[in-house]
Design a protein around this motif. Structure first.
Motif, mmCIF file in Angstrom:
data_model
loop_
_atom_site.group_PDB
_atom_site.id
_atom_site.type_symbol
_atom_site.label_atom_id
_atom_site.label_comp_id
_atom_site.label_asym_id
_atom_site.label_seq_id
_atom_site.Cartn_x
_atom_site.Cartn_y
_atom_site.Cartn_z
ATOM 1 N N CYS A 41 28.577 50.472 44.652
ATOM 2 C CA CYS A 41 27.972 49.399 45.017
ATOM 3 C C CYS A 41 27.447 48.395 43.730
ATOM 4 O O CYS A 41 26.093 48.450 43.660
ATOM 5 N N LYS A 42 28.443 48.364 43.027
ATOM 6 C CA LYS A 42 28.292 47.412 41.659
ATOM 7 C C LYS A 42 28.273 46.107 41.796
ATOM 8 O O LYS A 42 29.271 45.563 42.672
ATOM 9 N N THR A 43 27.455 45.325 41.343
ATOM 10 C CA THR A 43 27.485 43.656 41.502
ATOM 11 C C THR A 43 28.434 43.559 40.311
ATOM 12 O O THR A 43 28.195 43.671 39.513
ATOM 13 N N ARG A 44 29.481 42.666 41.036
ATOM 14 C CA ARG A 44 30.332 42.145 40.124
ATOM 15 C C ARG A 44 30.536 40.463 40.381
ATOM 16 O O ARG A 44 30.219 39.916 41.163
ATOM 17 N N MET A 45 31.476 39.765 39.520
ATOM 18 C CA MET A 45 31.760 38.573 39.632
ATOM 19 C C MET A 45 33.087 38.487 40.340
ATOM 20 O O MET A 45 33.733 39.206 39.674
ATOM 21 N N TYR A 46 33.272 37.624 41.202
ATOM 22 C CA TYR A 46 34.437 37.511 42.094
ATOM 23 C C TYR A 46 35.058 35.907 41.801
ATOM 24 O O TYR A 46 34.141 35.192 41.775
ATOM 25 N N TYR A 47 36.196 35.701 41.928
ATOM 26 C CA TYR A 47 36.902 34.591 41.893
ATOM 27 C C TYR A 47 37.899 34.662 43.228
ATOM 28 O O TYR A 47 38.395 35.544 43.727
ATOM 29 N N LEU A 48 37.808 33.411 44.019
ATOM 30 C CA LEU A 48 38.940 33.129 45.050
ATOM 31 C C LEU A 48 40.263 33.022 44.749
ATOM 32 O O LEU A 48 40.340 32.065 43.935
ATOM 33 N N GLN A 49 41.190 33.642 45.187
ATOM 34 C CA GLN A 49 42.530 33.241 44.916
ATOM 35 C C GLN A 49 43.009 32.263 46.187
ATOM 36 O O GLN A 49 42.457 32.547 47.242
ATOM 37 N N HIS A 50 44.262 31.913 46.012
ATOM 38 C CA HIS A 50 44.763 31.044 46.756
ATOM 39 C C HIS A 50 45.153 31.641 48.249
ATOM 40 O O HIS A 50 45.237 31.360 49.250
ATOM 41 N N ASP A 51 45.547 33.105 47.880
ATOM 42 C CA ASP A 51 45.822 33.859 49.366
ATOM 43 C C ASP A 51 44.756 34.213 50.215
ATOM 44 O O ASP A 51 44.646 35.031 51.254
ATOM 45 N N GLY A 52 43.323 33.708 49.732
ATOM 46 C CA GLY A 52 42.192 34.217 50.494
ATOM 47 C C GLY A 52 41.505 35.373 49.950
ATOM 48 O O GLY A 52 40.625 35.896 50.484
ATOM 49 N N LYS A 53 42.092 36.305 49.018
ATOM 50 C CA LYS A 53 41.550 37.417 48.494
ATOM 51 C C LYS A 53 40.700 36.889 47.360
ATOM 52 O O LYS A 53 41.006 36.179 46.571
ATOM 53 N N TRP A 54 39.732 37.957 47.062
ATOM 54 C CA TRP A 54 38.836 37.593 46.037
ATOM 55 C C TRP A 54 39.100 38.516 44.930
ATOM 56 O O TRP A 54 39.762 39.773 45.175
ATOM 57 N N ILE A 55 39.040 38.401 43.700
ATOM 58 C CA ILE A 55 39.343 39.266 42.691
ATOM 59 C C ILE A 55 38.385 39.349 41.659
ATOM 60 O O ILE A 55 37.745 38.466 41.327
ATOM 61 N N ASP A 56 38.122 40.841 41.315
ATOM 62 C CA ASP A 56 36.811 40.824 40.279
ATOM 63 C C ASP A 56 37.457 40.073 38.971
ATOM 64 O O ASP A 56 38.462 40.189 38.589
ATOM 65 N N GLU A 57 36.220 39.411 38.315
ATOM 66 C CA GLU A 57 36.803 39.006 37.124
ATOM 67 C C GLU A 57 37.226 39.532 35.763
ATOM 68 O O GLU A 57 38.007 39.318 35.217
ATOM 69 N N VAL A 58 36.867 40.892 35.705
ATOM 70 C CA VAL A 58 37.296 41.850 34.653
ATOM 71 C C VAL A 58 38.651 41.877 35.037
ATOM 72 O O VAL A 58 39.621 41.862 34.193
ATOM 73 N N ALA A 59 39.336 42.590 36.452
ATOM 74 C CA ALA A 59 40.260 42.482 36.811
ATOM 75 C C ALA A 59 41.210 41.563 36.634
ATOM 76 O O ALA A 59 42.666 41.497 36.035
ATOM 77 N N ARG A 60 40.801 40.279 36.722
ATOM 78 C CA ARG A 60 41.683 39.006 36.825
ATOM 79 C C ARG A 60 42.014 38.862 35.138
ATOM 80 O O ARG A 60 42.950 38.301 35.012
ATOM 81 N N SER A 61 41.075 39.397 34.419
ATOM 82 C CA SER A 61 41.225 39.166 32.964
ATOM 83 C C SER A 61 42.256 39.814 32.309
ATOM 84 O O SER A 61 43.034 39.819 31.204
ATOM 85 N N THR A 62 42.652 40.874 33.144
ATOM 86 C CA THR A 62 43.915 42.015 32.772
ATOM 87 C C THR A 62 45.281 41.411 33.142
ATOM 88 O O THR A 62 46.333 41.849 32.650
ATOM 89 N N ARG A 63 45.190 40.362 33.952
ATOM 90 C CA ARG A 63 46.396 39.814 34.457
ATOM 91 C C ARG A 63 47.166 38.907 33.414
ATOM 92 O O ARG A 63 46.436 38.175 32.675
ATOM 93 N N PRO A 64 48.454 38.612 33.353
ATOM 94 C CA PRO A 64 48.984 37.688 32.797
ATOM 95 C C PRO A 64 48.544 36.089 33.055
ATOM 96 O O PRO A 64 48.297 35.816 34.002
ATOM 97 N N ASP A 65 48.719 35.503 31.892
ATOM 98 C CA ASP A 65 48.274 34.076 31.961
ATOM 99 C C ASP A 65 49.123 33.272 33.053
ATOM 100 O O ASP A 65 48.666 32.207 33.671
ATOM 101 N N SER A 66 50.274 33.919 33.330
ATOM 102 C CA SER A 66 51.076 33.125 34.304
ATOM 103 C C SER A 66 50.697 33.259 35.662
ATOM 104 O O SER A 66 50.888 32.498 36.746
#
Length: 133
Positions: A41-66
């Motif tokens: 139950c940790k509060t995190r920041m999420y971003y909405l993806q085009h597929d309708g799923k949310w992604i944690d901002e730290v997890a997003r930062s691990t993904r490639p720029d592509s």
């Protein structure tokens, strides 16, 4: 501060223009909350993806720029259209995140100096990845 859970309700989201000084700057949809499957139950920041799923901002930062384009909307209408189609329990793109990922994210955020500068840097990486396609 009361705990907030992640929702698909547009009233819980923030639409952020990546470069406020640009008339036609793209946007991201951001929301702070606890993921529906987070046992800690940790509060995190999420971003909405085009597929309708949310992604944690730290997890997003691990993904490639592509993959930056997965969370960038070219217009507010595009983001609102997607948000208005989401119902029920939010879905989160679950990606493993290590302490090293968190540390790298924090270091990058601190080096940006401000949220606005961080979003501008993010926008530059998005545009660079778009050109490489």
């Amino acid at each position: 501060m009361p705990m907030r859970f992640l929702t698909n309700d547009f009233k819980d989201c923030r639409l952020i223009k990546l470069d406020p000084s640009e008339a036609h700057s793209p946007f991201v949809v951001e929301q702070e909350g606890v993921g529906p499957n987070d046992p800690a139950c940790k509060t995190r920041m999420y971003y909405l993806q085009h597929d309708g799923k949310w992604i944690d901002e730290v997890a997003r930062s691990t993904r490639p720029d592509s993959e930056i384009g997965d969370i960038v909307f070219e217009s507010p209408a595009e983001a609102v259209e997607l948000l208005s189609s989401l119902f029920g329990k939010p879905h989160v793109r679950e990606l493993p995140v290590t302490e090293a990922d968190v540390d790298a994210y924090i270091a990058r955020a601190q080096s940006a100096g401000s949220a606005e500068a961080a979003f501008r840097e993010f926008l530059a990486r998005y545009r660079g990845a778009k050109k490489r396609k």
